[in-house]
Design a protein around this motif. Sequence first.
Motif, PDB file in Angstrom:
ATOM      1  N   ASN A 261      -0.489  -5.366  15.888  1.00 56.83           N
ATOM      2  CA  ASN A 261      -0.050  -5.863  14.547  1.00 56.83           C
ATOM      3  C   ASN A 261      -1.105  -6.918  13.960  1.00 56.83           C
ATOM      4  O   ASN A 261      -1.416  -6.883  12.870  1.00 56.83           O
ATOM      5  CB  ASN A 261       1.359  -6.223  14.660  1.00 56.83           C
ATOM      6  N   ALA A 262      -1.497  -7.615  14.988  1.00 61.95           N
ATOM      7  CA  ALA A 262      -2.547  -8.769  14.757  1.00 61.95           C
ATOM      8  C   ALA A 262      -3.617  -8.094  14.034  1.00 61.95           C
ATOM      9  O   ALA A 262      -4.395  -8.525  12.975  1.00 61.95           O
ATOM     10  CB  ALA A 262      -2.957  -9.883  15.521  1.00 61.95           C
ATOM     11  N   ILE A 263      -4.132  -6.896  14.613  1.00 60.21           N
ATOM     12  CA  ILE A 263      -5.153  -6.219  14.206  1.00 60.21           C
ATOM     13  C   ILE A 263      -4.984  -5.616  12.784  1.00 60.21           C
ATOM     14  O   ILE A 263      -5.998  -5.757  11.641  1.00 60.21           O
ATOM     15  CB  ILE A 263      -5.635  -5.169  15.177  1.00 60.21           C
ATOM     16  N   LEU A 264      -3.953  -4.797  12.438  1.00 61.46           N
ATOM     17  CA  LEU A 264      -3.640  -4.531  11.296  1.00 61.46           C
ATOM     18  C   LEU A 264      -3.484  -5.577  10.160  1.00 61.46           C
ATOM     19  O   LEU A 264      -3.734  -5.167   8.986  1.00 61.46           O
ATOM     20  CB  LEU A 264      -2.247  -3.783  11.432  1.00 61.46           C
ATOM     21  N   TYR A 265      -3.182  -6.774  10.356  1.00 60.80           N
ATOM     22  CA  TYR A 265      -3.210  -7.639   9.669  1.00 60.80           C
ATOM     23  C   TYR A 265      -4.402  -8.580   8.920  1.00 60.80           C
ATOM     24  O   TYR A 265      -4.394  -9.233   8.197  1.00 60.80           O
ATOM     25  CB  TYR A 265      -2.204  -8.858   9.912  1.00 60.80           C
ATOM     26  N   SER A 266      -5.592  -8.109  10.012  1.00 61.70           N
ATOM     27  CA  SER A 266      -6.745  -8.899   9.721  1.00 61.70           C
ATOM     28  C   SER A 266      -7.532  -8.326   8.610  1.00 61.70           C
ATOM     29  O   SER A 266      -7.344  -7.093   8.331  1.00 61.70           O
ATOM     30  CB  SER A 266      -7.688  -8.888  10.847  1.00 61.70           C
ATOM     31  N   ALA A 267      -8.348  -9.324   7.961  1.00 65.07           N
ATOM     32  CA  ALA A 267      -9.028  -8.919   6.678  1.00 65.07           C
ATOM     33  C   ALA A 267      -9.964  -8.296   7.278  1.00 65.07           C
ATOM     34  O   ALA A 267     -10.786  -8.082   8.263  1.00 65.07           O
ATOM     35  CB  ALA A 267      -9.388 -10.036   5.954  1.00 65.07           C
ATOM     36  N   TYR A 268     -10.985  -7.066   6.751  1.00 65.32           N
ATOM     37  CA  TYR A 268     -11.808  -6.382   7.110  1.00 65.32           C
ATOM     38  C   TYR A 268     -12.555  -5.682   5.451  1.00 65.32           C
ATOM     39  O   TYR A 268     -11.946  -5.648   4.388  1.00 65.32           O
ATOM     40  CB  TYR A 268     -11.553  -5.242   7.769  1.00 65.32           C
ATOM     41  N   SER A 269     -13.671  -5.341   5.692  1.00 65.48           N
ATOM     42  CA  SER A 269     -14.624  -4.288   4.936  1.00 65.48           C
ATOM     43  C   SER A 269     -14.882  -2.956   5.373  1.00 65.48           C
ATOM     44  O   SER A 269     -15.165  -2.792   6.618  1.00 65.48           O
ATOM     45  CB  SER A 269     -15.547  -4.917   4.317  1.00 65.48           C
TER      46      SER A 269
ATOM     47  N   ASP B  15      -7.743 -13.432  27.289  1.00 63.35           N
ATOM     48  CA  ASP B  15      -6.579 -14.309  26.761  1.00 63.35           C
ATOM     49  C   ASP B  15      -6.228 -13.722  25.683  1.00 63.35           C
ATOM     50  O   ASP B  15      -6.697 -13.878  24.369  1.00 63.35           O
ATOM     51  CB  ASP B  15      -7.379 -15.616  26.610  1.00 63.35           C
ATOM     52  N   MET B  16      -5.180 -12.834  25.701  1.00 67.58           N
ATOM     53  CA  MET B  16      -4.495 -12.018  24.606  1.00 67.58           C
ATOM     54  C   MET B  16      -4.054 -13.094  23.476  1.00 67.58           C
ATOM     55  O   MET B  16      -4.199 -12.747  22.322  1.00 67.58           O
ATOM     56  CB  MET B  16      -3.642 -10.883  25.046  1.00 67.58           C
ATOM     57  N   HIS B  17      -3.139 -14.020  24.104  1.00 64.73           N
ATOM     58  CA  HIS B  17      -2.427 -14.793  22.989  1.00 64.73           C
ATOM     59  C   HIS B  17      -3.500 -15.573  22.164  1.00 64.73           C
ATOM     60  O   HIS B  17      -3.352 -15.785  20.961  1.00 64.73           O
ATOM     61  CB  HIS B  17      -1.602 -15.813  23.842  1.00 64.73           C
ATOM     62  N   LEU B  18      -4.598 -16.208  22.867  1.00 65.05           N
ATOM     63  CA  LEU B  18      -5.451 -16.816  22.007  1.00 65.05           C
ATOM     64  C   LEU B  18      -6.165 -15.847  21.110  1.00 65.05           C
ATOM     65  O   LEU B  18      -6.592 -16.232  19.725  1.00 65.05           O
ATOM     66  CB  LEU B  18      -6.644 -17.338  22.881  1.00 65.05           C
ATOM     67  N   LEU B  19      -6.457 -14.763  21.186  1.00 66.24           N
ATOM     68  CA  LEU B  19      -7.110 -13.695  20.484  1.00 66.24           C
ATOM     69  C   LEU B  19      -6.191 -13.330  19.181  1.00 66.24           C
ATOM     70  O   LEU B  19      -6.411 -13.266  18.019  1.00 66.24           O
ATOM     71  CB  LEU B  19      -7.430 -12.258  21.127  1.00 66.24           C
ATOM     72  N   GLN B  20      -4.775 -13.348  19.720  1.00 64.44           N
ATOM     73  CA  GLN B  20      -3.766 -12.873  18.630  1.00 64.44           C
ATOM     74  C   GLN B  20      -3.889 -14.150  17.734  1.00 64.44           C
ATOM     75  O   GLN B  20      -3.753 -14.117  16.240  1.00 64.44           O
ATOM     76  CB  GLN B  20      -2.380 -12.892  19.383  1.00 64.44           C
ATOM     77  N   LEU B  21      -3.859 -15.366  18.087  1.00 63.94           N
ATOM     78  CA  LEU B  21      -3.779 -16.539  17.243  1.00 63.94           C
ATOM     79  C   LEU B  21      -5.052 -16.580  16.290  1.00 63.94           C
ATOM     80  O   LEU B  21      -4.946 -16.816  15.105  1.00 63.94           O
ATOM     81  CB  LEU B  21      -3.590 -17.761  18.209  1.00 63.94           C
ATOM     82  N   CYS B  22      -6.245 -16.232  17.069  1.00 63.72           N
ATOM     83  CA  CYS B  22      -7.328 -16.385  16.044  1.00 63.72           C
ATOM     84  C   CYS B  22      -7.376 -15.268  15.090  1.00 63.72           C
ATOM     85  O   CYS B  22      -7.837 -15.445  13.894  1.00 63.72           O
ATOM     86  CB  CYS B  22      -8.646 -16.131  17.004  1.00 63.72           C
ATOM     87  N   LEU B  23      -6.860 -13.805  15.457  1.00 63.30           N
ATOM     88  CA  LEU B  23      -6.876 -13.182  14.282  1.00 63.30           C
ATOM     89  C   LEU B  23      -5.823 -13.358  13.190  1.00 63.30           C
ATOM     90  O   LEU B  23      -5.961 -13.067  12.114  1.00 63.30           O
ATOM     91  CB  LEU B  23      -6.424 -11.597  15.024  1.00 63.30           C
ATOM     92  N   GLN B  24      -4.825 -14.057  13.644  1.00 59.92           N
ATOM     93  CA  GLN B  24      -3.692 -14.644  12.502  1.00 59.92           C
ATOM     94  C   GLN B  24      -4.216 -15.760  11.728  1.00 59.92           C
ATOM     95  O   GLN B  24      -3.946 -15.827  10.338  1.00 59.92           O
ATOM     96  CB  GLN B  24      -2.375 -14.668  13.327  1.00 59.92           C
ATOM     97  N   GLN B  25      -5.015 -16.586  12.401  1.00 56.35           N
ATOM     98  CA  GLN B  25      -5.168 -17.694  11.618  1.00 56.35           C
ATOM     99  C   GLN B  25      -6.575 -17.754  11.079  1.00 56.35           C
ATOM    100  O   GLN B  25      -6.921 -18.469   9.903  1.00 56.35           O
ATOM    101  CB  GLN B  25      -5.205 -19.042  12.610  1.00 56.35           C
TER     102      GLN B  25
END
Length: 711
Positions: A582-590, A477-487
């Motif tokens: 882009n949702a990956i690029l915008y996500s926080a990470y260490s 479910d790509m849309h749900l994964l995108q929402l999770c990464l953004q939210q």
Amino acid sequence: MAVLGEEFTLCGLIASAGAGAGQGILGLEPGSDPDQVLLTDRGRTATLYKVSDQKPLGCWSVKQDQTITCPAVCNFETGEYIAVHDDKVLRIWKDEDVNLDKVFKATLTAEVYRIHSLPHTEPLVLFKGGAVQTLDALLAAPQQEIENVISDEVIRWSEAFMETQQPVLIFTTEKNGNYFVYVQKVNPNILHKYKLEQEESSHPLSFTAYTKNNILTLLCLYSNGCVYKILMSLQHSVPEEKQILSKSLLLKTVVSDTVLKGASLAILDKDHVAVLGCLDSPPNIAKECLSIWNTKFQTLQTSKELPQGTSGQLWCYGERFFLTHGKVLTVIVYKCETSSLAAAVGKLKDTQTTVSSYVNWNMLQEDDLGSPCAQQSVTAKTESKRTVSFRVIFFLSGFCIDSSQNDVEEELWQFLSNAQMSDFQATVGYIITGLVNRCKTEPTFYPRNCLVQLIQTQGLSYSLCPDLMAVALEKTDMHLLQLCLQQFPDVPEAVTCACLKAFLSINDDNLQGTNVNLDSVISYMDITLSDQVEKQSATVQNGFSSELMEEDSCDIQLTPKPHVVDNEELCPVGPQKAALLNAILYSAYSETFLLPHLKDLSAQQVILFLRYLQYLYIKCSEKVNMDFPGMLSPTINQIMDWMCLLLDAHFTVVVMLPEAKGLLFSLHKFVRAQVRFYSELNKIEGSLQELQRTKPQKDVGLYSIEMLELV
């Protein structure tokens, strides 16, 4: 009396290459702080966790072609960490180290079984041949010859203790169904060998031990469910001839005709032990559970079923159990009180209420959100809040469990439209946990619209529902994964990389018609560009073309000259996949935790992602402010950071790929041009500053226009 307290997930477990999830982890050792544990998987990674926060503090990995073969431990004397990869290569590092390739390395002459670290003394290294060395003595001469103490025997278990301020190491071996016990004193160097008394119809599954007053007590859990006790004296100053150890029955944990499989035994205090295992009864009904037994009165104190299965591994540190449950590492808090007959039979009055100090993100309770003072205000709760709690319970019990998907969606819409509550986040966490649990147990049930609605309430985080993204990955479910990464602000790096692999693997054609949010790409990408390119290169026959109006050529096949477009100007992925990336690029990470997981990407995925990042970088450079408009569009810094991360993780692979040479050359050429451009800008800036400094200041009024000519 013993009770089990709260349960929470410390981390998810990712199966390593060649090792299934059922094999568990390689080891779990205490850290330098009582609230820290050091986890080593059966692959390349060791991770330090803070238990109370359920967050990683550090993560270290060896190269892709290397495997950690000995669990990492903490040297309590120096605060450093020690591990062994590929059986003979010893590594020592500190908290601030990132790359294990650059830390201390020592290659040994024999294979290492375990490293045992004890307070106030040097760590002990146990080799597979039975020899024991202190770490200092071993590092003084890493290539020294290691003695082979045992012959054709395989070490099954080992543990180290401090007795009379001296280290003692015990390990058990097995050969042709016979079990032996070795007790090694380090100072002076004395080794005792014993043989376990054989059982006709059962065999040992787990060992544990403790020392007191120079007496070593070994507890053995057998496959028939019996726990035997064996006593050995540590006062012998000279090695003795091999003795056969006699054992006494301490506890029987199962009924007759029941076989115990994959079990572990742990000592909690002088009167309590914990048993983790799978009971295989005659009707072939296997049941895995964790139980606490009172050895003084032979009674079962408490137990907990584990329906998702375990690997049979159990660790106990600081009144907390650590065990694998399904695909996660679970922590269960326990408490043992002074053993008495009343407590053993469950008749002891509860004189105090135990309040947990841990925030359980997986099981948020109504009126108790992990705060110790929440219980003090129970009587002050309003009637409206009680009504809300009843509605939550009704929704979970009635609709999340057995109702149809349409009924669940309708009830959820009514519930959220009327929900006015102060504990809204806990309520939403309750509901989504119930829905996700049903998705895991019932594959045909997947209320996608409900999950999307709950995420869009912006009251969730990854910690509140850690299994949600795993279910979405399973359902693609790509849309749900995108929402999770953004939210979600707290998505672990391992899950982020799993999403990245899924996004790069899916075909653009499969994303057509997918409800993906394209707000992050419309500022730099024409979503109809791919269609236009196809039309430009298509064959025109008896059709209308504005470019052919002037030519007298009908009824013949014509191929108009295509518009030559540089490959770098075309996006290598479709708009849907670009929005997901882009949702990956915008996500926080260490960076420390992300790099080990990025190495799991395939070469083709790395090249595709690099091409997209190059495309974004070129598009960004065309902008005056070097950034795309929009809230969720990637910035130039994010693009460059991810490009550097990919190259750091896969540079040795990328430089060997023929298809990557052109990409690397193009990146090098473009970056070099950018460097020159900014160098010239710096020169102009310096000249203007010099002019401003040398030019005398004069009053030009409120407004003026000046022209400066540079010759």
